[in-house]
Design a protein around this motif. Structure first.
Motif, PDB file in Angstrom:
ATOM      1  N   GLY A 165      14.509  11.885   8.927  1.00  0.00           N
ATOM      2  CA  GLY A 165      15.680  11.801   8.068  1.00  0.00           C
ATOM      3  C   GLY A 165      16.438  10.493   8.139  1.00  0.00           C
ATOM      4  N   GLU A 166      15.993   9.568   8.959  1.00  0.00           N
ATOM      5  CA  GLU A 166      16.646   8.261   9.051  1.00  0.00           C
ATOM      6  C   GLU A 166      15.750   7.217   8.390  1.00  0.00           C
ATOM      7  N   VAL A 167      16.353   6.204   7.798  1.00  0.00           N
ATOM      8  CA  VAL A 167      15.579   5.090   7.254  1.00  0.00           C
ATOM      9  C   VAL A 167      15.177   4.199   8.427  1.00  0.00           C
ATOM     10  N   VAL A 168      13.870   4.091   8.674  1.00  0.00           N
ATOM     11  CA  VAL A 168      13.388   3.253   9.777  1.00  0.00           C
ATOM     12  C   VAL A 168      12.838   1.933   9.275  1.00  0.00           C
ATOM     13  N   GLY A 169      12.665   1.804   7.973  1.00  0.00           N
ATOM     14  CA  GLY A 169      12.217   0.552   7.392  1.00  0.00           C
ATOM     15  C   GLY A 169      12.309   0.612   5.888  1.00  0.00           C
ATOM     16  N   GLU A 170      12.556  -0.537   5.284  1.00  0.00           N
ATOM     17  CA  GLU A 170      12.573  -0.602   3.831  1.00  0.00           C
ATOM     18  C   GLU A 170      12.274  -2.021   3.397  1.00  0.00           C
ATOM     19  N   GLY A 171      11.679  -2.126   2.223  1.00  0.00           N
ATOM     20  CA  GLY A 171      11.347  -3.418   1.674  1.00  0.00           C
ATOM     21  C   GLY A 171       9.963  -3.408   1.068  1.00  0.00           C
ATOM     22  N   PRO A 172       9.463  -4.595   0.742  1.00  0.00           N
ATOM     23  CA  PRO A 172       8.099  -4.689   0.227  1.00  0.00           C
ATOM     24  C   PRO A 172       7.109  -4.188   1.281  1.00  0.00           C
ATOM     25  N   PRO A 173       5.917  -3.788   0.876  1.00  0.00           N
ATOM     26  CA  PRO A 173       4.943  -3.252   1.825  1.00  0.00           C
ATOM     27  C   PRO A 173       4.722  -4.137   3.057  1.00  0.00           C
ATOM     28  N   ALA A 174       4.623  -5.440   2.889  1.00  0.00           N
ATOM     29  CA  ALA A 174       4.388  -6.326   4.042  1.00  0.00           C
ATOM     30  C   ALA A 174       5.547  -6.288   5.028  1.00  0.00           C
ATOM     31  N   THR A 175       6.752  -6.123   4.541  1.00  0.00           N
ATOM     32  CA  THR A 175       7.932  -6.044   5.415  1.00  0.00           C
ATOM     33  C   THR A 175       7.904  -4.754   6.223  1.00  0.00           C
ATOM     34  N   VAL A 176       7.616  -3.634   5.565  1.00  0.00           N
ATOM     35  CA  VAL A 176       7.543  -2.348   6.259  1.00  0.00           C
ATOM     36  C   VAL A 176       6.380  -2.359   7.248  1.00  0.00           C
ATOM     37  N   ALA A 177       5.267  -2.977   6.868  1.00  0.00           N
ATOM     38  CA  ALA A 177       4.092  -3.046   7.745  1.00  0.00           C
ATOM     39  C   ALA A 177       4.370  -3.839   9.013  1.00  0.00           C
ATOM     40  N   ALA A 178       5.317  -4.756   8.953  1.00  0.00           N
ATOM     41  CA  ALA A 178       5.664  -5.571  10.126  1.00  0.00           C
ATOM     42  C   ALA A 178       6.799  -4.960  10.936  1.00  0.00           C
ATOM     43  N   PRO A 203       9.176  -1.601  12.801  1.00  0.00           N
ATOM     44  CA  PRO A 203       9.014  -0.768  13.983  1.00  0.00           C
ATOM     45  C   PRO A 203       8.546   0.668  13.718  1.00  0.00           C
ATOM     46  N   GLY A 204       8.538   1.091  12.468  1.00  0.00           N
ATOM     47  CA  GLY A 204       8.200   2.478  12.162  1.00  0.00           C
ATOM     48  C   GLY A 204       6.744   2.818  12.440  1.00  0.00           C
ATOM     49  N   VAL A 205       6.468   4.097  12.622  1.00  0.00           N
ATOM     50  CA  VAL A 205       5.105   4.568  12.855  1.00  0.00           C
ATOM     51  C   VAL A 205       4.213   4.194  11.673  1.00  0.00           C
ATOM     52  N   THR A 206       4.761   4.226  10.474  1.00  0.00           N
ATOM     53  CA  THR A 206       3.998   3.886   9.276  1.00  0.00           C
ATOM     54  C   THR A 206       3.429   2.477   9.364  1.00  0.00           C
ATOM     55  N   ALA A 207       4.137   1.573  10.020  1.00  0.00           N
ATOM     56  CA  ALA A 207       3.726   0.172  10.073  1.00  0.00           C
ATOM     57  C   ALA A 207       2.319  -0.007  10.615  1.00  0.00           C
ATOM     58  N   GLN A 208       1.964   0.719  11.652  1.00  0.00           N
ATOM     59  CA  GLN A 208       0.638   0.530  12.253  1.00  0.00           C
ATOM     60  C   GLN A 208      -0.486   0.936  11.326  1.00  0.00           C
ATOM     61  N   TYR A 209      -0.228   1.847  10.412  1.00  0.00           N
ATOM     62  CA  TYR A 209      -1.251   2.300   9.469  1.00  0.00           C
ATOM     63  C   TYR A 209      -1.219   1.508   8.172  1.00  0.00           C
ATOM     64  N   LEU A 210      -0.044   1.036   7.778  1.00  0.00           N
ATOM     65  CA  LEU A 210       0.111   0.266   6.549  1.00  0.00           C
ATOM     66  C   LEU A 210      -0.338  -1.175   6.733  1.00  0.00           C
ATOM     67  N   SER A 211      -0.151  -1.715   7.913  1.00  0.00           N
ATOM     68  CA  SER A 211      -0.444  -3.125   8.184  1.00  0.00           C
ATOM     69  C   SER A 211      -1.858  -3.549   7.769  1.00  0.00           C
ATOM     70  N   PRO A 212      -2.908  -2.828   8.135  1.00  0.00           N
ATOM     71  CA  PRO A 212      -4.250  -3.273   7.721  1.00  0.00           C
ATOM     72  C   PRO A 212      -4.452  -3.299   6.208  1.00  0.00           C
ATOM     73  N   LEU A 213      -3.669  -2.490   5.486  1.00  0.00           N
ATOM     74  CA  LEU A 213      -3.827  -2.426   4.039  1.00  0.00           C
ATOM     75  C   LEU A 213      -3.134  -3.579   3.322  1.00  0.00           C
ATOM     76  N   VAL A 214      -2.121  -4.162   3.941  1.00  0.00           N
ATOM     77  CA  VAL A 214      -1.373  -5.236   3.275  1.00  0.00           C
ATOM     78  C   VAL A 214      -1.679  -6.613   3.857  1.00  0.00           C
ATOM     79  N   THR A 215      -2.266  -6.649   5.055  1.00  0.00           N
ATOM     80  CA  THR A 215      -2.573  -7.947   5.655  1.00  0.00           C
ATOM     81  C   THR A 215      -4.060  -8.269   5.588  1.00  0.00           C
ATOM     82  N   GLY A 216      -4.836  -7.314   5.099  1.00  0.00           N
ATOM     83  CA  GLY A 216      -6.260  -7.537   4.890  1.00  0.00           C
ATOM     84  C   GLY A 216      -7.035  -7.405   6.121  1.00  0.00           C
TER      85      GLY A 216
END
Length: 71
Positions: free
Chosen positions: A43-56, A58-71
């Motif tokens: 229920g808390e916002v842990v990250g927001e912004g373009p995909p590359a920003t969220v991927a970088a 601290p949120g749990v999503t970052a570790q899974y999103l990072s390979p998709l946006v950084t290649g």
């Protein structure tokens, strides 16, 4: 599905979706990552912004999103 969003956007529409598929999220202009956990632990916002920003971030999503946006 993303093609349908592109069609709507090209026609001047705004598209807001709640999505758990990270391949779809990686195509977004803006992500709001909620957490830090699920259910009562979320229920808390842990990250927001373009995909590359969220991927970088601290949120749990970052570790899974990072390979998709950084290649």
């Amino acid at each position: 599905m993303v093609d349908a969003f592109d069609t709507l956007l090209a026609a001047g529409n705004s598209v807001v979706i709640a999505e758990h598929d990270l391949h779809v999220a990686a195509c977004a202009d803006w992500i709001i990552d909620m957490g830090p956990g699920a259910g009562d632990r979320g229920g808390e916002v842990v990250g927001e912004g373009p995909p590359a920003t969220v991927a970088a971030g601290p949120g749990v999503t970052a570790q899974y999103l990072s390979p998709l946006v950084t290649g």
